[in-house]
Design an enzyme around this catalytic site. Structure first.
Site, PDB file in Angstrom:
ATOM      1  CB  CYS A   1      -2.395   1.589   5.974  1.00 14.27           C
ATOM      2  SG  CYS A   1      -1.723   0.738   4.528  1.00 14.27           S
TER       3      CYS A   1
ATOM      4  CG  HIS B   1      -2.016  -0.998   1.125  1.00 12.32           C
ATOM      5  ND1 HIS B   1      -3.063  -1.018   2.004  1.00 12.32           N
ATOM      6  CD2 HIS B   1      -2.224  -2.036   0.266  1.00 12.32           C
ATOM      7  CE1 HIS B   1      -3.890  -2.003   1.687  1.00 12.32           C
ATOM      8  NE2 HIS B   1      -3.394  -2.644   0.650  1.00 12.32           N
TER       9      HIS B   1
ATOM     10  CB  CYS C   1      -6.646  -0.731   4.755  1.00 11.89           C
ATOM     11  SG  CYS C   1      -4.891  -1.163   4.936  1.00 11.89           S
TER      12      CYS C   1
ATOM     13  CD  GLU D   1      -2.276   4.158   3.067  1.00 12.97           C
ATOM     14  OE1 GLU D   1      -3.471   4.302   3.350  1.00 12.97           O
ATOM     15  OE2 GLU D   1      -1.872   3.377   2.183  1.00 12.97           O
TER      16      GLU D   1
END
Length: 157
Positions: free
Chosen positions: A115, A84, A112, A86
């Site tokens: 993260c 991801h 999410c 992040e």
């Protein structure tokens, strides 16, 4: 982040979110282009976008079996090789020795659960997100408990 009435420049929020949108264009994921920019004292510390890890074939070149398949959104997540945005931004900061404690992260989509945990444990104190992607109440509750502010980005008029 307030703007002065006579200042024609974009606000700091708009400036950093627009940078994040450009960073998202580097994403190699076939499903969604997401980016994150970590900022402290109005200075960019790190950025990241979603896609396969370094050394792994890009999604658009067949690197991720999930992205290349015809699976329904939100299913078969265990097959996804992508990192991801992040996660990549936090990893890039660590790789290059930039402390993110008390920083702000600008994300083109809400984080999410995984993260959110990384954001909290890395010491980031504020999350500014643009789009909503299943922004769970669990994430919001964790942010509140950990003292991490979060807010939806509002574009300059």
């Amino acid at each position: 982040m307030a703007r002065k009435d006579k200042d024609p420049r974009p606000s700091w929020d708009t400036y950093f979110m627009e940078i994040a949108k450009v960073v998202a264009s580097r994403s190699n994921c076939l499903r969604r282009h997401v980016a994150a920019v970590i900022v402290k004292d109005n200075h960019v510390l790190s950025s990241g976008y979603n896609g396969t890890p370094h050394g792994v074939k890009n999604c658009f070149a067949g690197g991720c079996p999930r992205c290349g398949g015809k699976v329904k959104s939100g299913t078969h997540l265990e097959e996804c090789l992508c990192v991801h945005a992040e996660q990549n931004a936090i990893c890039q900061a660590a790789l290059y020795g930039h402390a993110v404690k008390d920083a702000t992260i600008y994300i083109t989509l809400s984080p999410c659960l995984t993260c959110a945990k990384l954001i909290i444990n890395s010491g980031i104190k504020e999350v500014v997100y643009d789009g909503d992607y299943a922004f769970l109440d669990t994430v919001k509750d964790m942010f509140k408990a950990a003292g991490v502010k979060h807010r939806k980005y509002k574009a300059d008029r």
